[in-house]
Design a protein around this motif. Structure first.
Motif, PDB file in Angstrom:
ATOM      1  N   ALA A  10       0.838  -1.198   0.000  1.00  0.00           N
ATOM      2  CA  ALA A  10       0.000   0.000   0.000  1.00  0.00           C
ATOM      3  C   ALA A  10       0.868   1.241   0.000  1.00  0.00           C
ATOM      4  N   LEU A  11       0.325   2.309  -0.544  1.00  0.00           N
ATOM      5  CA  LEU A  11       0.946   3.627  -0.520  1.00  0.00           C
ATOM      6  C   LEU A  11      -0.018   4.581   0.164  1.00  0.00           C
ATOM      7  N   ILE A  12       0.459   5.248   1.213  1.00  0.00           N
ATOM      8  CA  ILE A  12      -0.333   6.255   1.916  1.00  0.00           C
ATOM      9  C   ILE A  12       0.236   7.617   1.536  1.00  0.00           C
ATOM     10  N   VAL A  13      -0.536   8.412   0.819  1.00  0.00           N
ATOM     11  CA  VAL A  13      -0.129   9.748   0.389  1.00  0.00           C
ATOM     12  C   VAL A  13      -0.780  10.744   1.354  1.00  0.00           C
ATOM     13  N   VAL A  14       0.044  11.368   2.188  1.00  0.00           N
ATOM     14  CA  VAL A  14      -0.451  12.189   3.282  1.00  0.00           C
ATOM     15  C   VAL A  14      -0.526  13.669   2.887  1.00  0.00           C
ATOM     16  N   ASP A  15      -1.727  14.187   2.820  1.00  0.00           N
ATOM     17  CA  ASP A  15      -1.988  15.631   2.724  1.00  0.00           C
ATOM     18  C   ASP A  15      -1.242  16.342   1.598  1.00  0.00           C
ATOM     19  N   VAL A  16      -1.123  15.731   0.439  1.00  0.00           N
ATOM     20  CA  VAL A  16      -0.508  16.402  -0.703  1.00  0.00           C
ATOM     21  C   VAL A  16      -1.609  17.261  -1.346  1.00  0.00           C
ATOM     22  N   GLN A  17      -1.867  18.366  -0.656  1.00  0.00           N
ATOM     23  CA  GLN A  17      -2.938  19.297  -1.019  1.00  0.00           C
ATOM     24  C   GLN A  17      -2.337  20.592  -1.539  1.00  0.00           C
ATOM     25  N   ARG A  43       3.870   3.559  -9.787  1.00  0.00           N
ATOM     26  CA  ARG A  43       4.321   2.183  -9.538  1.00  0.00           C
ATOM     27  C   ARG A  43       3.329   1.421  -8.667  1.00  0.00           C
ATOM     28  N   ALA A  44       2.749   2.080  -7.672  1.00  0.00           N
ATOM     29  CA  ALA A  44       1.764   1.412  -6.816  1.00  0.00           C
ATOM     30  C   ALA A  44       0.546   0.996  -7.635  1.00  0.00           C
ATOM     31  N   ARG A  45       0.046   1.907  -8.451  1.00  0.00           N
ATOM     32  CA  ARG A  45      -1.117   1.582  -9.287  1.00  0.00           C
ATOM     33  C   ARG A  45      -0.791   0.447 -10.246  1.00  0.00           C
ATOM     34  N   GLY A  46       0.376   0.512 -10.867  1.00  0.00           N
ATOM     35  CA  GLY A  46       0.779  -0.512 -11.836  1.00  0.00           C
ATOM     36  C   GLY A  46       0.897  -1.901 -11.232  1.00  0.00           C
ATOM     37  N   ALA A  47       1.221  -1.948  -9.933  1.00  0.00           N
ATOM     38  CA  ALA A  47       1.391  -3.238  -9.258  1.00  0.00           C
ATOM     39  C   ALA A  47       0.103  -3.742  -8.617  1.00  0.00           C
ATOM     40  N   GLY A  48      -0.941  -2.938  -8.618  1.00  0.00           N
ATOM     41  CA  GLY A  48      -2.184  -3.340  -7.974  1.00  0.00           C
ATOM     42  C   GLY A  48      -2.176  -3.153  -6.467  1.00  0.00           C
ATOM     43  N   ALA A  49      -1.247  -2.318  -5.973  1.00  0.00           N
ATOM     44  CA  ALA A  49      -1.203  -2.022  -4.541  1.00  0.00           C
ATOM     45  C   ALA A  49      -2.360  -1.099  -4.165  1.00  0.00           C
ATOM     46  N   VAL A  50      -2.677  -1.077  -2.894  1.00  0.00           N
ATOM     47  CA  VAL A  50      -3.703  -0.171  -2.377  1.00  0.00           C
ATOM     48  C   VAL A  50      -3.103   1.236  -2.307  1.00  0.00           C
ATOM     49  N   VAL A  51      -3.860   2.228  -2.738  1.00  0.00           N
ATOM     50  CA  VAL A  51      -3.432   3.628  -2.658  1.00  0.00           C
ATOM     51  C   VAL A  51      -4.463   4.393  -1.844  1.00  0.00           C
ATOM     52  N   VAL A  52      -3.978   5.070  -0.800  1.00  0.00           N
ATOM     53  CA  VAL A  52      -4.853   5.887   0.030  1.00  0.00           C
ATOM     54  C   VAL A  52      -4.323   7.312   0.027  1.00  0.00           C
ATOM     55  N   GLU A  78      -7.282   8.299  -8.836  1.00  0.00           N
ATOM     56  CA  GLU A  78      -7.996   7.334  -9.685  1.00  0.00           C
ATOM     57  C   GLU A  78      -8.825   6.447  -8.768  1.00  0.00           C
ATOM     58  N   GLU A  79      -9.894   7.019  -8.201  1.00  0.00           N
ATOM     59  CA  GLU A  79     -10.698   6.273  -7.222  1.00  0.00           C
ATOM     60  C   GLU A  79     -11.264   5.005  -7.837  1.00  0.00           C
ATOM     61  N   GLY A  80     -11.230   3.954  -7.058  1.00  0.00           N
ATOM     62  CA  GLY A  80     -11.725   2.652  -7.481  1.00  0.00           C
ATOM     63  C   GLY A  80     -11.538   1.663  -6.356  1.00  0.00           C
ATOM     64  N   PRO A  81     -11.593   0.378  -6.660  1.00  0.00           N
ATOM     65  CA  PRO A  81     -11.497  -0.645  -5.622  1.00  0.00           C
ATOM     66  C   PRO A  81     -10.194  -0.605  -4.823  1.00  0.00           C
ATOM     67  N   THR A  82      -9.101  -0.154  -5.442  1.00  0.00           N
ATOM     68  CA  THR A  82      -7.824  -0.137  -4.725  1.00  0.00           C
ATOM     69  C   THR A  82      -7.277   1.265  -4.488  1.00  0.00           C
ATOM     70  N   GLU A  83      -8.066   2.304  -4.758  1.00  0.00           N
ATOM     71  CA  GLU A  83      -7.601   3.686  -4.540  1.00  0.00           C
ATOM     72  C   GLU A  83      -8.734   4.521  -3.967  1.00  0.00           C
ATOM     73  N   VAL A  84      -8.460   5.106  -2.798  1.00  0.00           N
ATOM     74  CA  VAL A  84      -9.493   5.868  -2.098  1.00  0.00           C
ATOM     75  C   VAL A  84      -8.928   7.168  -1.533  1.00  0.00           C
TER      76      VAL A  84
END
Length: 192
Positions: A10-17, A43-52, A78-84
């Motif tokens: 998983a990749l946690i992207v914190v407050d990149v606002q 890379r996270a998206r390409g591998a199917g990792a969870v992105v938050v 890119e909201e979807g099953p693995t990105e929120v």
């Protein structure tokens, strides 16, 4: 640190606002942070990792007050099953949010954390992830903050890069903080 670090799920992207990465309130080297974060996302998206994507709801009048221009996430989602997107009101992205449930439901055991501010929301979220038993990677070049102003009679100003380094160092006994963003590898949960 091994030559080929284990992948994270998983990749946690914190407050990149917008408020923290554009304009006169941007962290120093925001362009580097955005480049590294965009690479991690791809890379996270390409591998199917969870992105938050964590999105801070600032107080009224703050640069990240909800529904103001500064509150908007800067990088495309890119909201979807693995990105929120998960909104938060505390430094710790786990506190009073669905982050823990999202990671548990996906079967995540390891994650990378990036974003702003190093000594606040990034460190608090990484520290709680460690306490919850996740393997945590904190790429040294994918989190940032502002300079700490001088304290007259106590200390000189502390440059942002030093603040980020100290924030990472504070959790380095438990997390991998030596990895460059380009060295972080990803895998889908259950695949690593």
């Amino acid at each position: 640190m091994t030559d080929t670090p284990l992948p994270v799920q998983a990749l946690i992207v914190v407050d990149v606002q917008k408020d923290g990465v554009t304009g006169d309130r941007a962290v120093p080297s925001a362009d580097v942070l955005l480049d590294r974060t965009a690479g991690l996302l791809a890379r996270a998206r390409g591998a199917g990792a969870v992105v938050v994507h964590l999105q801070n709801d600032g107080d009224p009048g703050a640069g990240d007050e909800p529904y103001t221009p500064g509150w908007a996430l800067h990088l495309p989602v890119e909201e979807g099953p693995t990105e929120v997107v998960i909104r938060k009101t505390w430094d710790d992205g786990f506190k009073d949010t669905s982050l823990g449930a999202v990671l548990t439901e996906a079967g995540v055991e390891s994650l990378a954390v990036c974003g702003v501010m190093s000594e606040m929301c990034v460190q608090a979220t990484a520290r709680t992830a460690l306490e919850l038993g996740y393997r945590v990677v904190l790429p040294y070049d994918a989190h940032a903050t502002h300079d700490v102003p001088a304290a007259p009679g106590i200390s000189e100003a502390v440059p942002a890069a030093a603040v980020s380094r100290v924030a990472a160092w504070a959790i380095s006994a438990d997390a991998d903080v030596t990895t460059a963003a380009t060295d972080v590898r990803f895998a889908a949960p259950g695949g690593a």
